[in-house]
Design a protein around this motif. Sequence first.
Motif, PDB file in Angstrom:
ATOM      1  N   ILE A  66       0.845  -1.186   0.000  1.00  0.00           N
ATOM      2  CA  ILE A  66       0.000   0.000   0.000  1.00  0.00           C
ATOM      3  C   ILE A  66       0.883   1.239   0.000  1.00  0.00           C
ATOM      4  O   ILE A  66       1.671   1.457   0.916  1.00  0.00           O
ATOM      5  N   GLY A  67       0.753   2.053  -1.039  1.00  0.00           N
ATOM      6  CA  GLY A  67       1.594   3.237  -1.183  1.00  0.00           C
ATOM      7  C   GLY A  67       1.097   4.418  -0.392  1.00  0.00           C
ATOM      8  O   GLY A  67       1.863   5.130   0.243  1.00  0.00           O
ATOM      9  N   SER A  68      -0.220   4.657  -0.409  1.00  0.00           N
ATOM     10  CA  SER A  68      -0.766   5.772   0.352  1.00  0.00           C
ATOM     11  C   SER A  68      -2.238   5.535   0.620  1.00  0.00           C
ATOM     12  O   SER A  68      -2.902   4.772  -0.074  1.00  0.00           O
ATOM     13  N   VAL A  69      -2.726   6.205   1.660  1.00  0.00           N
ATOM     14  CA  VAL A  69      -4.119   6.105   2.071  1.00  0.00           C
ATOM     15  C   VAL A  69      -4.686   7.509   2.182  1.00  0.00           C
ATOM     16  O   VAL A  69      -4.033   8.411   2.715  1.00  0.00           O
ATOM     17  N   VAL A  70      -5.894   7.709   1.644  1.00  0.00           N
ATOM     18  CA  VAL A  70      -6.570   9.004   1.728  1.00  0.00           C
ATOM     19  C   VAL A  70      -7.942   8.779   2.335  1.00  0.00           C
ATOM     20  O   VAL A  70      -8.741   8.008   1.806  1.00  0.00           O
ATOM     21  N   GLU A  71      -8.206   9.449   3.463  1.00  0.00           N
ATOM     22  CA  GLU A  71      -9.500   9.337   4.147  1.00  0.00           C
ATOM     23  C   GLU A  71      -9.891   7.876   4.375  1.00  0.00           C
ATOM     24  O   GLU A  71     -10.992   7.447   4.052  1.00  0.00           O
ATOM     25  N   SER A  72      -8.937   7.116   4.913  1.00  0.00           N
ATOM     26  CA  SER A  72      -9.096   5.704   5.278  1.00  0.00           C
ATOM     27  C   SER A  72      -9.263   4.770   4.086  1.00  0.00           C
ATOM     28  O   SER A  72      -9.482   3.580   4.245  1.00  0.00           O
ATOM     29  N   GLN A  73      -9.183   5.281   2.862  1.00  0.00           N
ATOM     30  CA  GLN A  73      -9.267   4.457   1.652  1.00  0.00           C
ATOM     31  C   GLN A  73      -7.894   4.374   0.992  1.00  0.00           C
ATOM     32  O   GLN A  73      -7.190   5.383   0.888  1.00  0.00           O
ATOM     33  N   TRP A  74      -7.505   3.157   0.545  1.00  0.00           N
ATOM     34  CA  TRP A  74      -6.240   3.049  -0.172  1.00  0.00           C
ATOM     35  C   TRP A  74      -6.291   3.892  -1.444  1.00  0.00           C
ATOM     36  O   TRP A  74      -7.327   4.012  -2.074  1.00  0.00           O
ATOM     37  N   ARG A  75      -5.161   4.445  -1.815  1.00  0.00           N
ATOM     38  CA  ARG A  75      -5.089   5.226  -3.050  1.00  0.00           C
ATOM     39  C   ARG A  75      -4.094   4.628  -4.028  1.00  0.00           C
ATOM     40  O   ARG A  75      -4.339   4.582  -5.228  1.00  0.00           O
ATOM     41  N   GLU A  76      -2.941   4.163  -3.532  1.00  0.00           N
ATOM     42  CA  GLU A  76      -1.894   3.645  -4.410  1.00  0.00           C
ATOM     43  C   GLU A  76      -1.469   2.254  -3.945  1.00  0.00           C
ATOM     44  O   GLU A  76      -1.239   2.030  -2.762  1.00  0.00           O
ATOM     45  N   LEU A  77      -1.353   1.329  -4.908  1.00  0.00           N
ATOM     46  CA  LEU A  77      -0.915  -0.027  -4.611  1.00  0.00           C
ATOM     47  C   LEU A  77       0.205  -0.424  -5.565  1.00  0.00           C
ATOM     48  O   LEU A  77       0.206  -0.027  -6.731  1.00  0.00           O
ATOM     49  N   VAL A  78       1.130  -1.233  -5.060  1.00  0.00           N
ATOM     50  CA  VAL A  78       2.206  -1.785  -5.874  1.00  0.00           C
ATOM     51  C   VAL A  78       2.085  -3.307  -5.832  1.00  0.00           C
ATOM     52  O   VAL A  78       1.998  -3.892  -4.750  1.00  0.00           O
ATOM     53  N   PHE A  79       2.062  -3.943  -6.992  1.00  0.00           N
ATOM     54  CA  PHE A  79       1.933  -5.403  -7.083  1.00  0.00           C
ATOM     55  C   PHE A  79       3.281  -6.012  -7.433  1.00  0.00           C
ATOM     56  O   PHE A  79       3.962  -5.546  -8.350  1.00  0.00           O
ATOM     57  N   LYS A  80       3.644  -7.086  -6.706  1.00  0.00           N
ATOM     58  CA  LYS A  80       4.926  -7.750  -6.930  1.00  0.00           C
ATOM     59  C   LYS A  80       4.716  -9.250  -7.088  1.00  0.00           C
ATOM     60  O   LYS A  80       3.768  -9.819  -6.550  1.00  0.00           O
ATOM     61  N   ASP A  81       5.619  -9.877  -7.831  1.00  0.00           N
ATOM     62  CA  ASP A  81       5.534 -11.324  -8.006  1.00  0.00           C
ATOM     63  C   ASP A  81       6.196 -12.033  -6.824  1.00  0.00           C
ATOM     64  O   ASP A  81       6.604 -11.395  -5.844  1.00  0.00           O
ATOM     65  N   SER A  82       6.322 -13.345  -6.924  1.00  0.00           N
ATOM     66  CA  SER A  82       6.863 -14.131  -5.808  1.00  0.00           C
ATOM     67  C   SER A  82       8.328 -13.821  -5.520  1.00  0.00           C
ATOM     68  O   SER A  82       8.826 -14.101  -4.432  1.00  0.00           O
ATOM     69  N   ASN A  83       9.014 -13.231  -6.505  1.00  0.00           N
ATOM     70  CA  ASN A  83      10.421 -12.825  -6.314  1.00  0.00           C
ATOM     71  C   ASN A  83      10.546 -11.366  -5.905  1.00  0.00           C
ATOM     72  O   ASN A  83      11.639 -10.810  -5.915  1.00  0.00           O
ATOM     73  N   GLN A  84       9.411 -10.746  -5.567  1.00  0.00           N
ATOM     74  CA  GLN A  84       9.350  -9.343  -5.155  1.00  0.00           C
ATOM     75  C   GLN A  84       9.741  -8.369  -6.261  1.00  0.00           C
ATOM     76  O   GLN A  84      10.153  -7.247  -6.012  1.00  0.00           O
ATOM     77  N   LYS A  85       9.564  -8.816  -7.495  1.00  0.00           N
ATOM     78  CA  LYS A  85       9.767  -7.931  -8.640  1.00  0.00           C
ATOM     79  C   LYS A  85       8.482  -7.128  -8.854  1.00  0.00           C
ATOM     80  O   LYS A  85       7.378  -7.671  -8.878  1.00  0.00           O
ATOM     81  N   GLU A  86       8.634  -5.808  -9.000  1.00  0.00           N
ATOM     82  CA  GLU A  86       7.474  -4.955  -9.225  1.00  0.00           C
ATOM     83  C   GLU A  86       6.904  -5.214 -10.610  1.00  0.00           C
ATOM     84  O   GLU A  86       7.608  -5.153 -11.610  1.00  0.00           O
TER      85      GLU A  86
END
Length: 229
Positions: A66-86
């Motif tokens: 989770i990159g950032s939260v605005v008013e208790s709602q997530w705003r930005e997400l980063v997805f990574k594979d099993s090797n932690q590659k973005e």
Amino acid sequence: MCHDAEQSFNKIGPNIAALPPKRSIFSFYMMAAIYKMCYFLRIFSQTLLSMQPIQMADAVKCSVSIGSVVESQWRELVFKDSNQKEMMFLERSLVSNAEELQSEIADFVLELQKNSSPNTKWVVDYLRNTRVIYTIEVASLQDMQIAQRLQTEIWLKVNGILQSDIEGFRDELGYLVVASETTLQGVQRVALLKDERWVRFSINTADEIQRRSFLAGEVPMGIAIHAIG
């Protein structure tokens, strides 16, 4: 990856992590669009429904930060594979809260108005009533299938219309309604608005007559109609 994400983060769940906010993802969207560094998928929704990060992580078999939260709602997400590659980034933005997003919609409207398809007015009207934009940023075509799966999972939850830099716009049922002429390929489920009713059918874009007819806003002769209404 074309997004400058923070490398270290604090785990808050088995598939979810918290990232300290750094910079708005939106600035990266604009830069990537200019330099053609990334591919983008979007959902334009007229509802305020949302989807929990853990649900998305489970659907695409990735870990989520989770990159950032605005008013208790997530705003930005980063997805990574099993090797932690973005692999991809997701931003959820309320249109009413950001002038730049209203400007982004205005840019889409401007481009759509140059398109000769009879469906463009319907798409423009939909965009002008959009309340939330979900934007998926993916750097590699190798990850496009997973990005499309994420887009579909969110779409099924929040409703709306789909947009892809590669394909164009799809309506609320997933039919292609405004196509990107240069990258249109394969067998496509498409729809045309005729006399205020949708005519739904499939075309093989390798068939030049079918392709040109759809792009011109015409139903190809002899084509099987899926539904009208």
